[in-house]
Design an enzyme around this catalytic site. Structure first.
Site, PDB file in Angstrom:
ATOM      1  CG  HIS A  61      -0.459  -8.592  -6.328  1.00  0.00           C
ATOM      2  ND1 HIS A  61      -0.612  -7.351  -6.891  1.00  0.00           N
ATOM      3  CD2 HIS A  61       0.602  -8.476  -5.485  1.00  0.00           C
ATOM      4  CE1 HIS A  61       0.300  -6.535  -6.410  1.00  0.00           C
ATOM      5  NE2 HIS A  61       1.053  -7.186  -5.563  1.00  0.00           N
ATOM      6  CG  ASP A 115       4.591  -8.342  -5.824  1.00  0.00           C
ATOM      7  OD1 ASP A 115       4.003  -7.260  -5.750  1.00  0.00           O
ATOM      8  OD2 ASP A 115       4.379  -9.287  -5.028  1.00  0.00           O
ATOM      9  CG  ASP A 171       0.795  -5.551  -2.261  1.00  0.00           C
ATOM     10  OD1 ASP A 171       0.399  -5.470  -1.079  1.00  0.00           O
ATOM     11  OD2 ASP A 171       1.842  -6.126  -2.580  1.00  0.00           O
ATOM     12  CG  HIS A 180       3.706  -2.587  -4.938  1.00  0.00           C
ATOM     13  ND1 HIS A 180       2.990  -2.832  -6.103  1.00  0.00           N
ATOM     14  CD2 HIS A 180       3.673  -3.739  -4.241  1.00  0.00           C
ATOM     15  CE1 HIS A 180       2.562  -4.092  -6.080  1.00  0.00           C
ATOM     16  NE2 HIS A 180       2.965  -4.654  -4.972  1.00  0.00           N
TER      17      HIS A 180
HETATM   18 ZN   LIG Z   1       2.696  -6.581  -4.409  1.00  0.00          ZN
END
Ligand SMILES: [Zn+2]
Length: 819
Positions: free
Chosen positions: A67, A69, A183, A429
């Site tokens: 994941h 970001d 997420d 996010h």
């Molecule tokens: Zn995240």
């Protein structure tokens, strides 16, 4: 030292290769797995290549994933160079070494960059793993967008650039089939609707309210059908799965990159643990399977920025698969396989079951009793405003370049990509949500600023071409006023004869007012038929002049004039210096700057009003606040007290639920809402003019408002200026705009989803479970992307507030609204 270090590394790699050989029973012929000079098969990507497991067993779909970001604790660039490039390097090495392995990749902002750095040789090798369904793109957006603070047009745009890259690069095998929102902090109905309209077959996420989760786990409804649009019906229905354990990390015990022990499978060595690992795996799989309706379960084998050394996970997963499946000969009914979310979904689809349905959304998200993730609906309001402005500019930029039919000579696509990609990152996010580190937030703003500048160049060239002007040097000719939010524009402040071009991106005629910061009230305005227009000069407020961002500006007035612009067209107006000064607005009320005195018990002073053809707004002399709104056409008047107020932020160290602090993610007020009375009386100044009238209110030296009513408008504007919020008392303050009206709205209010359809909200209530609200304020806050309203249907009355950026909003009492 040097030589021993080197020999250790050699040993490590040697062991790794031996393991692969043992498991798969075929000898690795090459040190470099990226050798593609062998038979090139037809693509076998897609559902057909999925391993559907064993029909009479619990099939554990192990999904290796990372994941990544697009900025958070580090900038997006920082994450790429520090981690993500190595993730993609090492994962792809592993995929080539073993064709049974799979991996999913999600965030195109990173993959695109990595792809651009590869040699043709490597690209060809990667394409083979995509064609074979080993490397599968899931979601495929530029980033994994937030769902509360994002506008639908930006959600579509950010996926469009990701999809286009994937399609251009990998053809049909690059097309994502699954939404993967593991997420984001709560889930929007519009997002699911958009995914269904993309043609996605399903959506998975991890973060779901803990009470909702508790109910769904009991009723085996973590997986269900989401009917995401009341107007689109089946077109917007989507299979949706909330992940087991409310987590996208590996189940406890299998997080090999976060401290869980590796599988130690040589019984001659110390710390042998393979038997325990195996027993735990079998028991964990059986336990999880109890809560699902098919014999398939999914385990997400990875987490934030995992796989920068892909061996750590793959080597241990290989061992787990081998051990677990070897037990089948002893009668075990658990089967472990490398899989992807789409293969898991395909297995569910083959089971041909029916699911329960849901029609509302997954907001707000709480993960424990005092931890409602409603703060980020509002955090970093300036960044949210800038992001929305950038979206408007991007839409206009795209329209103008298409209308002007710009070609490659103008590099318009290249230039527009700056803003498209910046906006793609901003939807992440931790970006538009305001939940990144401060320096990362500055970096996001800088990215937008760069992208806007590039797009403005495209707009200049487009407008020049549409106006049949020379496109050789449009940059000299056209200027944009980018600091209008602080009533500053160098060009209009230093020129007194200029043309103003106004573009209308809507498909209908638009009439509205333009405001330009100027230094003189000796200006006249003509339209393109040289008809002189009504104008008005509104003095720049003392509150605006105090702003740090205003310093250096010479503007004294805002020149206001009406414009009419045809659909998808532009109109030109000419500003000229005139001989005589025009009337400027005078404050009507008191000569002391309009400060209306009103001691309690001293009796009411005369009311003050703003009024046009449609509306009459009355202000209370005593409080300085708006007190009533009259709809003149319907002769309908409601009490409506509007003001700025604030909550004190709960302090805490987050150690447990009761010590949860208020912050960027979590909104947790400490006590009742406060008014500004401790900062002194609210100062009210009213200006009445021929085109616009204003009520200016000063609540404190860090909070002020202008309530503005234009001639001919059936709505009024509220412009707030807040900050810097004082924290010398070490207590956070969460400012709201509050409306207290006499509308009999009961306990119902309505909020939009991503600027599209409305959802009905009922105070202290959730449609699909028995909600116990432990945070009376925060637990009733919802995302307000473009509008919120309350209504009294029996009297046909509705009060709607349209906001210019994402905020959180609620109705905590009948007739009340707050943002
Ligand atoms: Zn995240």
């Amino acid at each position: 030292m040097e030589s021993s270090h080197r020999s250790f590394r050699c040993l490590f790699f040697f062991c790794a290769f031996i393991l692969v050989e043992k498991i798969h029973g075929n000898t690795l012929r090459r040190q470099n797995p990226f050798n593609f000079e062998q038979d090139y098969d037809e693509p076998t990507c897609g559902y057909e290549q999925c391993n559907l497991g064993q029909p009479d067993m619990i099939n554990v779909h192990l999904v290796p994933h990372t994941h990544d970001d697009a900025g958070w604790l580090q900038t997006v660039d920082g994450y790429y160079y520090n981690t993500v490039q190595y993730i993609l390097d090492t994962v792809n090495f592993e995929l080539h070494a073993d064709p049974t392995k799979k991996f999913i990749y999600v965030e195109m902002a990173f993959f695109y960059r990595w792809w651009n750095e590869l040699s043709d040789h490597m690209r060809h090798a990667i394409k083979r793993t995509v064609d074979k369904g080993q490397l599968e793109f899931i979601l495929g957006g530029w980033s994994m967008n937030d769902e509360a603070c994002t506008h639908y047009s930006s959600i579509i745009d950010q996926h469009t650039i990701g999809f286009k890259f994937l399609l251009d690069t990998f053809g049909k095998c690059g097309i994502p089939k699954i939404g993967w929102q593991i997420d984001p902090f709560g889930h929007s109905r519009e997002q699911a609707s958009i995914f269904a309209q993309f043609g996605f077959d399903g959506l998975f996420f991890a973060r779901i309210d803990y009470q909702d989760y508790g109910e769904r786990i009991k009723t085996k409804t973590l997986e269900h059908m989401w009917f995401a649009s009341p107007t689109l019906g089946d077109q917007a229905s989507l299979f949706t799965g909330a992940l087991y354990g409310m987590s996208y990390s590996p189940p406890p015990g299998y997080c090999f990159e976060c401290g869980d022990s590796p599988v130690r499978d040589d019984p001659r060595l110390d710390d042998y643990n393979a038997d325990q690992k195996l027993a735990k795996f079998l028991s964990d799989a059986k336990e999880q399977a109890k809560y699902f309706t098919t014999n398939h379960i999914i385990w997400t084998m990875g987490s934030d920025f995992h796989y920068s050394n892909a061996r750590i996970n793959f080597k241990n997963i290989d061992k787990l698969i081998k051990m677990v499946n070897a037990q089948q000969s002893n009668g075990s009914k658990v089967n472990a396989i490398y899989s992807t979310p789409s293969c898991y979904l395909y297995a569910l689809n083959k089971a041909n079951l029916t699911y329960t349905s849901k029609k509302d959304d997954f907001f707000p998200y709480a993960h424990r009793s005092h931890t409602f993730w409603t703060g980020y609906f509002t955090s970093r309001s300036n960044l949210k405003g800038y992001e929305r402005t950038a979206n408007n500019i991007l839409q206009v930029c795209k329209q103008l370049s298409a209308l002007a039919q710009l070609d490659d000579e103008h590099s318009s696509q290249f230039k527009m990509n700056f803003l498209k990609q910046s906006m793609g990152v901003l939807q992440h996010h931790d970006a538009v949500t305001g939940t990144s580190k401060q320096y990362v937030a500055y970096n996001y703003a800088k990215m937008l600023s760069t992208g806007i500048k590039e797009c403005q160049d495209v707009m200049k060239v487009s407008i020049s071409k549409l106006m049949n002007k020379s496109v050789m040097d449009p940059i000299e000719d056209f200027q944009f006023c980018n600091l209008m939010n602080v009533s500053s524009c160098k060009f209009t402040e230093t020129n007194q004869n200029f043309a103003v071009v106004v573009y209308n991106p809507f498909s209908q005629m638009v009439g509205q007012y333009i405001k330009l910061p100027v230094t003189s009230n000796q200006l006249t305005v003509f339209d393109d038929k040289l008809m002189k227009l009504d104008v008005q000069f509104v003095p720049v407020s003392s509150e605006t002049k105090k702003l740090a961002e205003f310093q250096g500006s010479a503007s004294q007035f805002e020149l206001v004039f009406p414009v009419q612009v045809p659909p998808l067209g532009y109109a030109t107006y000419f500003v000229n210096k005139s001989k005589k000064a025009m009337d400027t607005l005078e404050s009507k009320s008191r000569s002391d700057g309009g400060h209306i005195e009103g001691e309690s018990g001293s009796g009411q002073l005369d009311a003050n009003t703003l009024e046009n053809e449609y509306l009459k707004l009355t202000f209370d002399n005593k409080t300085g606040l708006l007190s009533s709104i009259m709809n003149k056409e319907r002769k309908l008047e409601i009490n409506a007290v509007q003001s700025l107020k604030y909550y004190l932020s709960m302090a805490g160290d987050n150690w447990n639920g009761s010590r949860q602090a208020s912050g960027a993610y979590i909104f947790r007020p400490d006590g009742d809402v406060q008014d500004f009375s401790k900062f002194g009386k609210t100062k009210l100044t009213i200006f009445n003019g021929n085109l616009v009238s204003e009520a200016r209110q000063v609540f404190s030296d860090w909070a002020s408002q202008v309530i503005r009513l234009y001639k001919g408008a059936n709505h009024f504007e509220i412009e707030w200026t807040v900050g810097p919020i004082p924290d010398n008392d070490r207590v956070g303050k969460e400012v709201i705009s509050s409306f207290e009206t006499s509308i009999k709205s009961e306990d119902v209010f309505y909020t939009d989803a991503n600027g599209r359809e409305m959802l009905k909200r009922v105070r202290n209530y959730r449609p699909t479970w028995n909600f116990e609200n432990t945070e009376p304020v925060s637990g009733n806050y919802f995302p307000v992307n473009s509008r919120i309203y309350i209504q009294d249907p029996s009297k046909n009355i509705q009060l709607t507030v349209l906001n210019d950026r994402s905020q959180g909003g609620a109705s905590l009492k009948e007739g009340h609204l707050e943002l």
